[in-house]
Design an enzyme around this catalytic site. Sequence first.
Site, short mmCIF file in Angstrom:
data_model
loop_
_atom_site.label_atom_id
_atom_site.label_comp_id
_atom_site.label_asym_id
_atom_site.label_seq_id
_atom_site.Cartn_x
_atom_site.Cartn_y
_atom_site.Cartn_z
N ILE A 28 -14.02 -3.29 1.92
CA ILE A 28 -12.52 -3.19 0.57
C ILE A 28 -12.28 -1.82 2.25
O ILE A 28 -11.79 -0.81 1.79
CB ILE A 28 -12.71 -3.18 -0.23
CG1 ILE A 28 -13.51 -3.79 -0.82
CG2 ILE A 28 -10.91 -2.65 -0.87
CD1 ILE A 28 -13.77 -2.70 -1.98
N ASP A 81 -6.91 5.38 9.15
CA ASP A 81 -5.51 4.22 8.98
C ASP A 81 -5.90 3.17 9.48
O ASP A 81 -6.14 2.88 10.85
CB ASP A 81 -4.88 4.93 9.83
CG ASP A 81 -3.18 4.59 9.49
OD1 ASP A 81 -2.99 3.30 9.31
OD2 ASP A 81 -2.05 5.78 9.69
N ASN A 108 -6.90 -4.96 1.56
CA ASN A 108 -6.29 -4.80 0.99
C ASN A 108 -5.22 -3.68 1.03
O ASN A 108 -4.33 -3.48 0.35
CB ASN A 108 -7.07 -4.36 -0.55
CG ASN A 108 -6.44 -3.18 -1.18
OD1 ASN A 108 -5.52 -4.30 -2.18
ND2 ASN A 108 -6.51 -2.35 -1.53
N TYR A 174 9.91 -5.41 4.06
CA TYR A 174 8.07 -5.94 2.59
C TYR A 174 8.34 -7.18 2.45
O TYR A 174 7.26 -7.78 2.87
CB TYR A 174 8.13 -4.45 1.33
CG TYR A 174 7.68 -5.48 0.61
CD1 TYR A 174 6.09 -4.66 1.20
CD2 TYR A 174 7.81 -5.99 -0.79
CE1 TYR A 174 5.25 -4.92 0.81
CE2 TYR A 174 5.98 -5.96 -0.89
CZ TYR A 174 4.96 -5.41 -0.70
OH TYR A 174 4.34 -5.92 -1.76
N LYS A 178 5.39 -9.40 4.37
CA LYS A 178 4.02 -10.15 3.20
C LYS A 178 4.16 -11.87 2.68
O LYS A 178 3.08 -12.32 3.12
CB LYS A 178 4.50 -9.89 1.39
CG LYS A 178 3.65 -8.75 0.97
CD LYS A 178 2.62 -8.71 1.16
CE LYS A 178 2.11 -6.73 1.28
NZ LYS A 178 1.02 -7.12 1.19
#
Length: 279
Positions: A28, A81, A108, A174, A178
């Site tokens: 994750i 990072d 994520n 943004y 996405k």
Amino acid sequence: MASTSGSSRSARPPLYHPLNISGWTVLITGASSGFGEAMAWRFAEAGCRLVLLARRQDRLESLRDQLQFTYHVPVHIIQLDVRNIDEVDLLPHHLPEEFAEVDILVNNAGLALGTAAVQDNSMDDAVTMIETNVTAVIAMTKAFVQGMIERNRGHIVNISSIAGQEAYGGGSVYCATKHALAAFTTATRHDLVGTNIRVTSISPGAAQTEFSLVRFKGDQEKADEVYQGFDPLTAEDIADNVLYACTRPEHVQIADILVLATNQASAKGIARVHLEEER
């Protein structure tokens, strides 16, 4: 004559058989808070071994200790990072043997920075969002999917957003990242269709985590205003959807899940109770 209905009910086989992922290795990114932390708890509860990546070492150490104490599962933490593509590329070769075969990859890590109009976009913020939300996902997937292909088993879960399905003012970069992630996820599913690897996109609506605090660069008052007047989603809600997708029988692939708060119909279409009424 005694009734046998109770015993017959107890003897009835389960109506459905979810996939048992106990012992699977789950990686994750962005695991130190929010969705990532909530997912870590749910996968630990399911008996998985965990590889948790984030930038904040102290939070990772605390989370690892709590998970191991509560569920006694193996946890390996990595301070990283995800924008460091060279380190991402080497990750599969640097994992301890116990964690080397990643079965479930959860991309994520992601962020939004600011709400500037398109003419006022900060290019530094734009590059950070693109590198984190898109480039890093491409790199993480490339790094681990080859092993999944060799084993013919695996699951890639990309955490997207309602902003990947509709765009809105003040979110040009943004939303673009996405939308790019949505296209990448679909293309990945096409590339892997001849394998047993499943590919899932989870798109949350308004969920109250540190997301807005990051977006408003530490302004807690502005971050809190985003969630006033309605009951938003929580990190645990999204983690539940991720676990659901990962525990469907192996012949079932959950492609996309869009999750909204009950009083939300679109990215900005939220019914809010007037604060005077709440008082």
